[in-house]
Design an enzyme around this catalytic site. Structure first.
Site, PDB file in Angstrom:
ATOM      1  N   ASP A 220      49.746  42.296  62.669  1.00 46.92           N
ATOM      2  CA  ASP A 220      51.079  41.852  62.245  1.00 46.92           C
ATOM      3  C   ASP A 220      51.151  41.436  60.783  1.00 46.92           C
ATOM      4  O   ASP A 220      52.235  41.252  60.252  1.00 46.92           O
ATOM      5  CB  ASP A 220      51.535  40.664  63.110  1.00 46.92           C
ATOM      6  CG  ASP A 220      51.951  41.121  64.484  1.00 46.92           C
ATOM      7  OD1 ASP A 220      52.494  42.232  64.570  1.00 46.92           O
ATOM      8  OD2 ASP A 220      51.723  40.390  65.452  1.00 46.92           O
TER       9      ASP A 220
ATOM     10  N   HIS B  70      42.924  36.462  66.251  1.00 45.80           N
ATOM     11  CA  HIS B  70      43.098  37.386  67.374  1.00 45.80           C
ATOM     12  C   HIS B  70      42.137  36.990  68.468  1.00 45.80           C
ATOM     13  O   HIS B  70      41.011  36.570  68.173  1.00 45.80           O
ATOM     14  CB  HIS B  70      42.803  38.824  66.919  1.00 45.80           C
ATOM     15  CG  HIS B  70      43.363  39.846  67.838  1.00 45.80           C
ATOM     16  ND1 HIS B  70      42.726  40.206  69.002  1.00 45.80           N
ATOM     17  CD2 HIS B  70      44.506  40.561  67.768  1.00 45.80           C
ATOM     18  CE1 HIS B  70      43.466  41.114  69.608  1.00 45.80           C
ATOM     19  NE2 HIS B  70      44.552  41.353  68.897  1.00 45.80           N
TER      20      HIS B  70
END
Ligand code: ACO
Length: 392
Positions: free
Chosen positions: A315, A261
């Site tokens: 996710d 991320h």
């Protein structure tokens, strides 16, 4: 850093001032309007959270009841939108269908009064109400079925699952789905939110704002990653294959989906909550073979890439939750969009409050004073290469 220093992906460069959400990527903290995500996931519904994001404070019981009532009232789609959807190819991706439908709302609600609070509220309500109906309708239509009308006696999430599966959902599944929406509702200036803000800054209509954000969310490096996580777990196939799969990824320098991320350098707090939700679902409805592979992969990635701050993002476990609910893989990103509409709308409203059109600068890397070549004398790039070779 000088003002002109170029940062690919605008990493670390503030694009706005915002009071909507906050992320501490080192400690794994996410807050909406100052309230941490764990508290909201536990105690608030998605619509209550949306109200908080868009209007800045948690609603009173009456404010929430009014908001929910308005949303229930606006869930239906105009028959022309349904007719338009019937012309979409069944093989088309549901995110493309959603983007087209969101943009089409602008045709039906064309009055643009961005300084009128009643207009703003109506647009917020309409988008939150109709986006789930669009996603469910496309799913049924591509199977050749008529869409199911929304049911006014069902809450937001239960109604969506009902429209999607044509039967009332189990209450635990509906509750967990609602928490998933809360977790995905907002996340500072990510790519799709930035896209919404840039579009909003031109003072176009809110339907165009949401359509542009949907298009941005669709990419595999953003919302589309949750689909790819399931495909990756399928490809790995068994816990024994995890290490060799990881070896191959590292050797080929390919990204492991659902990991990494821009902001978080620890496990995304939403991934921790989603993993717990997945386990609750498996306890009630039976386990998922892929879950064991996912847990083994998380451990192997932490061992090998933890030093780079590569951990599961939102996710990674969301797909396993949706899979257990019977949601088809290519609807994972549209479900993400259903949730993120509230964050996009919050940023749209904030952008309008102190608007200045986005117009960044660039560092030009092309040539100057290039000669204009007559069309008869031009060579294709391939010809030019051959000519250059002959000259050598
Ligand atoms: N697998 C393996 N290595 C990774 C991963 C990954 N998933 N993510 C980052 N890295 C490595 C990179 O190879 C790079 O290593 P290097 O410094 O040795 O070259 C380093 O970590 C930094 O990676 P960047 O790609 O520069 O990080 P960036 O901040 O640009 O990208 C992104 C973030 C796009 C999320 C990236 O981690 C990625 O592609 N992840 C996989 C896709 C994914 O899961 N996307 C969903 C994100 S969450 C969301 O959008 C809702």
């Amino acid at each position: 850093m000088t003002l002109c220093e170029y940062k690919p992906g605008l990493e670390g460069i503030p694009a706005t001032q915002s009071s909507i959400s906050f992320v501490d990527g080192k400690q794994g903290i996410l807050e909406y309007r100052g309230i941490n995500i764990e508290a909201l996931a536990k105690q608030s519904t998605f619509l209550e959270t949306s109200y908080l994001l868009i209007w800045g404070s948690l609603p009173t019981r009456q404010e929430l009841a009014d908001f929910e009532y308005e949303i229930r009232y606006h869930r239906r789609l105009k028959y022309r939108i349904r007719d338009m959807m019937k012309c979409f190819p069944e093989s088309g991706h549901p995110m493309d269908a959603l983007q087209a439908c969101a943009a089409a709302l602008g045709l039906f609600y064309s009055r643009r009064a961005l300084d009128d609070p009643a207009y703003i509220r109506a647009a917020v309500v309409r988008l939150l109400a109709k986006i789930p109906t669009m996603v469910a309708a496309f799913q049924l239509m591509r199977k050749g079925n008529d869409p199911v009308q929304p049911r006014d006696d069902l809450d937001y999430s239960a109604n969506f699952l009902y429209m999607l599966n044509e039967r009332e959902p189990d209450p635990l599944a509906a509750q967990i789905f609602d928490i998933c929406l809360t977790l995905h509702a907002e996340h500072t200036i990510n790519a799709s939110t930035f896209s919404a803000m840039v579009t909003a800054s031109t003072l176009t209509d809110p339907y165009a704002v949401i359509a542009s954000a949907v298009g941005t969310l669709a990419g595999p490096l953003h919302g589309g990653a949750n689909e790819e996580v399931i495909e990756m777990l399928e490809e790995i196939g068994s816990v024994e294959n995890v290490e060799s799969y990881l070896d191959r990824c590292l050797e080929n320098k390919s990204k492991i989906m659902g990991f990494g991320h821009r902001v978080y350098k620890v496990k995304d707090p939403r991934a921790t909550i989603l993993q717990d939700l997945a386990e609750q679902l498996f306890d009630k409805f039976g386990g998922d073979y892929y879950y064991d592979i996912a847990v083994a992969l998380e451990k192997a990635v932490a061992d090998r890439l933890g030093h780079k701050g590569i951990y599961p993002n939102v996710d990674f476990y969301s797909g396993l939750v949706y899979r257990k609910m019977g949601i088809p893989t290519d609807l994972f990103t549209p479900v993400f969009a259903i949730a993120r509409v509230s964050g996009w709308l919050a940023h749209w409203k904030e952008q309008l409050g102190e608007n200045r059109i986005f117009r960044p600068t660039q560092i030009y890397t092309g040539s100057h004073d290039a000669p204009y070549i007559d069309i008869e004398k031009r060579h294709s790039a391939a010809d030019a290469e051959i000519l250059a070779g002959m000259i050598h």
